[in-house]
Motif scaffolding. Structure first.
Motif, PDB file in Angstrom:
ATOM      1  N   SER A 251       0.867  -1.184   0.000  1.00  0.00           N
ATOM      2  CA  SER A 251       0.000   0.000   0.000  1.00  0.00           C
ATOM      3  C   SER A 251       0.900   1.228   0.000  1.00  0.00           C
ATOM      4  CB  SER A 251      -0.936   0.006   1.199  1.00  0.00           C
ATOM      5  OG  SER A 251      -0.276  -0.464   2.346  1.00  0.00           O
ATOM      6  N   LYS A 252       0.322   2.368  -0.301  1.00  0.00           N
ATOM      7  CA  LYS A 252       1.161   3.552  -0.500  1.00  0.00           C
ATOM      8  C   LYS A 252       0.318   4.816  -0.380  1.00  0.00           C
ATOM      9  CE  LYS A 252       4.678   5.101  -3.724  1.00  0.00           C
ATOM     10  NZ  LYS A 252       4.688   5.618  -5.082  1.00  0.00           N
ATOM     11  N   SER A 253       0.885   5.853   0.233  1.00  0.00           N
ATOM     12  CA  SER A 253       0.227   7.165   0.236  1.00  0.00           C
ATOM     13  C   SER A 253       0.464   7.806  -1.126  1.00  0.00           C
ATOM     14  CB  SER A 253       0.837   8.090   1.291  1.00  0.00           C
ATOM     15  OG  SER A 253       0.936   7.449   2.532  1.00  0.00           O
ATOM     16  N   ILE A 254      -0.620   8.212  -1.788  1.00  0.00           N
ATOM     17  CA  ILE A 254      -0.470   8.871  -3.078  1.00  0.00           C
ATOM     18  C   ILE A 254      -0.721  10.367  -2.869  1.00  0.00           C
ATOM     19  CG2 ILE A 254      -1.181   8.898  -5.502  1.00  0.00           C
ATOM     20  CD1 ILE A 254      -0.083   6.158  -4.630  1.00  0.00           C
ATOM     21  N   VAL A 255       0.354  11.109  -2.686  1.00  0.00           N
ATOM     22  CA  VAL A 255       0.262  12.554  -2.462  1.00  0.00           C
ATOM     23  C   VAL A 255       1.336  13.231  -3.301  1.00  0.00           C
ATOM     24  CG1 VAL A 255      -0.753  12.594  -0.137  1.00  0.00           C
ATOM     25  CG2 VAL A 255       1.702  12.243  -0.407  1.00  0.00           C
ATOM     26  N   GLY A 256       1.091  14.489  -3.680  1.00  0.00           N
ATOM     27  CA  GLY A 256       2.070  15.158  -4.536  1.00  0.00           C
ATOM     28  C   GLY A 256       1.977  16.664  -4.480  1.00  0.00           C
ATOM     29  N   GLU A 257       2.214  17.262  -5.630  1.00  0.00           N
ATOM     30  CA  GLU A 257       2.318  18.723  -5.740  1.00  0.00           C
ATOM     31  C   GLU A 257       1.093  19.453  -5.169  1.00  0.00           C
ATOM     32  OE1 GLU A 257       4.448  21.137  -6.381  1.00  0.00           O
ATOM     33  OE2 GLU A 257       5.924  19.507  -6.419  1.00  0.00           O
ATOM     34  N   GLN A 258      -0.086  18.956  -5.502  1.00  0.00           N
ATOM     35  CA  GLN A 258      -1.289  19.673  -5.055  1.00  0.00           C
ATOM     36  C   GLN A 258      -1.396  19.707  -3.541  1.00  0.00           C
ATOM     37  OE1 GLN A 258      -5.154  18.843  -7.096  1.00  0.00           O
ATOM     38  NE2 GLN A 258      -3.953  17.305  -8.168  1.00  0.00           N
ATOM     39  N   GLU A 259      -1.097  18.564  -2.923  1.00  0.00           N
ATOM     40  CA  GLU A 259      -1.151  18.504  -1.457  1.00  0.00           C
ATOM     41  C   GLU A 259      -0.073  19.403  -0.864  1.00  0.00           C
ATOM     42  OE1 GLU A 259      -1.286  15.885  -3.442  1.00  0.00           O
ATOM     43  OE2 GLU A 259      -3.011  14.637  -2.856  1.00  0.00           O
ATOM     44  N   LYS A 260       1.105  19.397  -1.504  1.00  0.00           N
ATOM     45  CA  LYS A 260       2.223  20.228  -1.032  1.00  0.00           C
ATOM     46  C   LYS A 260       1.826  21.696  -1.048  1.00  0.00           C
ATOM     47  CE  LYS A 260       6.884  21.272  -2.647  1.00  0.00           C
ATOM     48  NZ  LYS A 260       7.838  20.941  -3.720  1.00  0.00           N
TER      49      LYS A 260
ATOM     50  N   ASP B 248     -26.303   4.820  12.341  1.00  0.00           N
ATOM     51  CA  ASP B 248     -26.315   5.425  13.670  1.00  0.00           C
ATOM     52  C   ASP B 248     -25.102   6.350  13.824  1.00  0.00           C
ATOM     53  OD1 ASP B 248     -26.794   5.977  16.314  1.00  0.00           O
ATOM     54  OD2 ASP B 248     -26.642   3.931  17.050  1.00  0.00           O
ATOM     55  N   VAL B 249     -23.917   5.754  14.034  1.00  0.00           N
ATOM     56  CA  VAL B 249     -22.679   6.539  14.080  1.00  0.00           C
ATOM     57  C   VAL B 249     -21.684   5.840  13.159  1.00  0.00           C
ATOM     58  CG1 VAL B 249     -20.817   7.412  15.546  1.00  0.00           C
ATOM     59  CG2 VAL B 249     -23.138   7.193  16.476  1.00  0.00           C
ATOM     60  N   VAL B 250     -21.058   6.599  12.268  1.00  0.00           N
ATOM     61  CA  VAL B 250     -20.141   5.999  11.289  1.00  0.00           C
ATOM     62  C   VAL B 250     -18.780   6.693  11.405  1.00  0.00           C
ATOM     63  CG1 VAL B 250     -19.784   5.410   8.865  1.00  0.00           C
ATOM     64  CG2 VAL B 250     -22.116   5.588   9.767  1.00  0.00           C
ATOM     65  N   CYS B 251     -17.711   5.874  11.455  1.00  0.00           N
ATOM     66  CA  CYS B 251     -16.366   6.412  11.680  1.00  0.00           C
ATOM     67  C   CYS B 251     -15.437   6.029  10.541  1.00  0.00           C
ATOM     68  CB  CYS B 251     -15.797   5.842  12.976  1.00  0.00           C
ATOM     69  SG  CYS B 251     -16.879   6.151  14.382  1.00  0.00           S
ATOM     70  N   PHE B 252     -14.719   7.018  10.016  1.00  0.00           N
ATOM     71  CA  PHE B 252     -13.759   6.785   8.935  1.00  0.00           C
ATOM     72  C   PHE B 252     -12.349   7.072   9.417  1.00  0.00           C
ATOM     73  CE2 PHE B 252     -17.706   7.959   6.704  1.00  0.00           C
ATOM     74  CZ  PHE B 252     -17.801   6.937   5.776  1.00  0.00           C
ATOM     75  N   SER B 253     -11.384   6.516   8.690  1.00  0.00           N
ATOM     76  CA  SER B 253      -9.969   6.827   8.919  1.00  0.00           C
ATOM     77  C   SER B 253      -9.403   7.479   7.668  1.00  0.00           C
ATOM     78  CB  SER B 253      -9.185   5.538   9.191  1.00  0.00           C
ATOM     79  OG  SER B 253      -7.796   5.763   9.007  1.00  0.00           O
ATOM     80  N   PHE B 254      -8.596   8.507   7.859  1.00  0.00           N
ATOM     81  CA  PHE B 254      -7.871   9.123   6.743  1.00  0.00           C
ATOM     82  C   PHE B 254      -6.371   8.956   6.947  1.00  0.00           C
ATOM     83  CE2 PHE B 254     -11.598  12.377   6.802  1.00  0.00           C
ATOM     84  CZ  PHE B 254     -12.401  11.517   6.072  1.00  0.00           C
ATOM     85  N   ASP B 255      -5.956   7.810   7.458  1.00  0.00           N
ATOM     86  CA  ASP B 255      -4.512   7.623   7.644  1.00  0.00           C
ATOM     87  C   ASP B 255      -3.852   7.462   6.277  1.00  0.00           C
ATOM     88  OD1 ASP B 255      -3.887   4.936   6.877  1.00  0.00           O
ATOM     89  OD2 ASP B 255      -4.152   4.154   8.893  1.00  0.00           O
ATOM     90  N   GLY B 256      -2.537   7.389   6.280  1.00  0.00           N
ATOM     91  CA  GLY B 256      -1.771   7.511   5.040  1.00  0.00           C
ATOM     92  C   GLY B 256      -2.156   6.586   3.905  1.00  0.00           C
TER      93      GLY B 256
ATOM     94  N   ASN C 255      -8.433   4.937   1.702  1.00  0.00           N
ATOM     95  CA  ASN C 255      -8.927   5.380   0.378  1.00  0.00           C
ATOM     96  C   ASN C 255      -8.676   6.859   0.123  1.00  0.00           C
ATOM     97  OD1 ASN C 255      -9.650   2.797  -0.162  1.00  0.00           O
ATOM     98  ND2 ASN C 255     -11.866   3.146  -0.260  1.00  0.00           N
ATOM     99  N   ILE C 256      -8.805   7.693   1.163  1.00  0.00           N
ATOM    100  CA  ILE C 256      -8.228   9.046   1.085  1.00  0.00           C
ATOM    101  C   ILE C 256      -7.457   9.283   2.371  1.00  0.00           C
ATOM    102  CG2 ILE C 256     -10.082   9.981  -0.360  1.00  0.00           C
ATOM    103  CD1 ILE C 256     -10.993  11.638   2.079  1.00  0.00           C
ATOM    104  N   THR C 257      -6.477  10.185   2.303  1.00  0.00           N
ATOM    105  CA  THR C 257      -5.680  10.484   3.490  1.00  0.00           C
ATOM    106  C   THR C 257      -5.664  11.977   3.767  1.00  0.00           C
ATOM    107  OG1 THR C 257      -3.550  10.163   4.569  1.00  0.00           O
ATOM    108  CG2 THR C 257      -3.469  10.698   2.230  1.00  0.00           C
ATOM    109  N   SER C 258      -5.492  12.301   5.047  1.00  0.00           N
ATOM    110  CA  SER C 258      -5.174  13.686   5.401  1.00  0.00           C
ATOM    111  C   SER C 258      -3.850  13.658   6.181  1.00  0.00           C
ATOM    112  CB  SER C 258      -6.313  14.319   6.213  1.00  0.00           C
ATOM    113  OG  SER C 258      -6.672  13.522   7.324  1.00  0.00           O
ATOM    114  N   GLY C 259      -2.999  12.716   5.835  1.00  0.00           N
ATOM    115  CA  GLY C 259      -1.754  12.501   6.578  1.00  0.00           C
ATOM    116  C   GLY C 259      -2.058  11.520   7.689  1.00  0.00           C
ATOM    117  N   GLU C 260      -2.691  11.991   8.715  1.00  0.00           N
ATOM    118  CA  GLU C 260      -3.400  11.186   9.699  1.00  0.00           C
ATOM    119  C   GLU C 260      -4.739  11.874   9.855  1.00  0.00           C
ATOM    120  OE1 GLU C 260      -2.468   8.419  11.082  1.00  0.00           O
ATOM    121  OE2 GLU C 260      -0.292   8.413  10.778  1.00  0.00           O
ATOM    122  N   GLY C 261      -5.770  11.123  10.161  1.00  0.00           N
ATOM    123  CA  GLY C 261      -7.049  11.803  10.344  1.00  0.00           C
ATOM    124  C   GLY C 261      -8.186  10.823  10.467  1.00  0.00           C
ATOM    125  N   GLY C 262      -9.324  11.340  10.880  1.00  0.00           N
ATOM    126  CA  GLY C 262     -10.513  10.507  10.999  1.00  0.00           C
ATOM    127  C   GLY C 262     -11.751  11.372  10.965  1.00  0.00           C
ATOM    128  N   LEU C 263     -12.899  10.704  10.901  1.00  0.00           N
ATOM    129  CA  LEU C 263     -14.158  11.434  10.781  1.00  0.00           C
ATOM    130  C   LEU C 263     -15.252  10.668  11.531  1.00  0.00           C
ATOM    131  CD1 LEU C 263     -15.553  13.825   9.150  1.00  0.00           C
ATOM    132  CD2 LEU C 263     -16.302  12.049   7.566  1.00  0.00           C
TER     133      LEU C 263
END
Ligand SMILES: *Cc1c(COP(=O)(O)O)cnc(C)c1O
Length: 375
Positions: free
Chosen positions: A9-18, A178-186, A189-197
């Protein structure tokens, strides 16, 4: 293992995120502010398209999201929470963090989802909630989970860390429930570096979640978003430093757009390509897929006849990194219980193949060839 040519697996981030991160840095405010608020608006739009009543709260990890979701529905010390044993330890640690006891349940061999017949046997007077995990992006038996919860008077806190962008019965995960929790780790499916919702339409849950992510300082989120943080406040509950920072939100906002334009289609295409090429192969069993949109976060397969480690070694020789998702939690010292026959069988068979938007079909051809040669 040889030198890694294709990563699992791999974080796909680049110029736009930078650029987006640099914009936040240039503004000189790195905490939870306008960027996080904008990300929440966009996530809300994405999930609920303006439908009344829903609220979302960004936090700093998926683990924090599950912890706060459970705290938000009132789970605490003395309670028991049902969860499938076959999940990332984050699910179990999040339950334990509330002071409740995670109760490991067996899973279905066909798709790795919580086995509700087994779960039913584990319901006690202390059971307060169930945490279904959409393993490998499959929400499969979610409607049954909600019927089960209703029957036993339980809250449902979905661990949807694998299921961003997936649908169940025509609606996005996080658009219902009811309550739904996501992860945005690296690597999700999407990342915010680390993160959750955390997502819910229960206003009291979301108020508690929003307070608890900022040390339970009452209504601090609203004040920060409107730039009127006050120094006179009260605290009545246990809170945490779980808020998202604007740097993370900046990455997440770019990723949400890229998800729709690039990642979603690519992940689905690669997942389908794997399935077409592995379907019917003797000694390999694919996990069952329900109908609806499945945006695969990981690509686990079952290798039968005790050959998993052999296949894994062969792929490793050629530089294809693989994984095992997951060691069942009931086999970990902290959460020891069981035995759970099906979770343990899957643990001996599962092999996760490389899947991220930079894997190519040619990579998959080679991986499938190596699998064929080694079983
Ligand atoms: C990734 C993951 C989490 C936790 O998310 P983090 O953002 O890494 O804290 C929880 N549950 C499952 C099933 C996961 O895969």
């Amino acid at each position: 293992m040889g030198q890694v040519k294709v990563r699992l697996s791999k974080s796909i981030v680049g110029e736009q995120e930078k650029q987006a991160v640099w914009n936040v840095i240039s503004r000189g405010y790195l905490g939870m502010g306008q960027e996080t608020q904008a990300f929440e608006k966009e996530l809300s739009q994405y999930l609920h398209a303006g439908e009344e009543g829903w609220r979302v709260a960004c936090v700093n990890t998926g683990t924090a999201a599950v912890h706060l979701g459970l705290q938000g529905v009132g789970v605490g010390p003395g309670d028991e929470v049902l969860a499938p044993s076959l999940t990332f330890v984050a699910t179990f640690q999040a339950i334990a963090a509330t002071g409740a006891t995670p109760i490991a349940c067996d899973v279905r061999l066909s798709d790795g989802l919580i086995d509700l017949e087994d779960a039913e046997r584990r319901v006690t007077a202390r059971t307060r909630a169930i945490v279904p995990v959409h393993y490998a992006s499959e929400p499969g038996n979610l409607s049954e989970v909600y019927r089960f919860a209703k029957k036993h008077g339980l809250r449902v806190v979905e661990d949807a860390a694998h299921a961003f962008g997936c649908t169940h019965e025509g609606k996005l995960i996080g658009q219902q429930g009811d309550v739904v929790c996501f992860s945005f780790d690296g690597i999700k499916n999407i990342t915010s570096g680390e993160g959750g919702l955390v997502v819910s339409r229960d206003a009291s849950v979301m108020e508690r979640v929003c307070d608890a992510r900022l040390l339970a300082v009452q209504k601090d989120t609203e004040k920060r978003f409107s730039g009127t943080r006050s120094w006179e406040f009260d605290v009545v509950d246990q809170g945490w430093r779980y808020h998202m920072s604007d740097i993370m939100a900046a990455i997440g906002r770019v990723q949400l757009v890229r998800f729709e334009n690039e990642f979603k289609a690519k992940r689905m295409e690669l997942g389908n390509y794997y399935r077409e090429n592995l379907q019917g192969l003797r000694g390999i069993e694919l996990l069952a897929r329900g109908e609806g949109t499945r945006v695969p976060h990981i690509m686990p397969i079952r290798v039968l006849d005790n050959k998993r480690d052999l296949v894994r070694a062969a792929l490793g020789e050629y530089g294809f990194e693989t994984g095992i998702h997951y060691k069942p939690n009931h086999l970990l010292t902290k959460f020891k219980s069981g035995p759970l026959a099906k979770a343990e069988q899957l643990y001996s068979e599962l092999l996760t193949l490389p899947l991220h938007p930079e894997v190519s079909k040619a990579d998959i051809d080679s991986i499938v060839d190596k699998i064929k040669q080694s079983i």
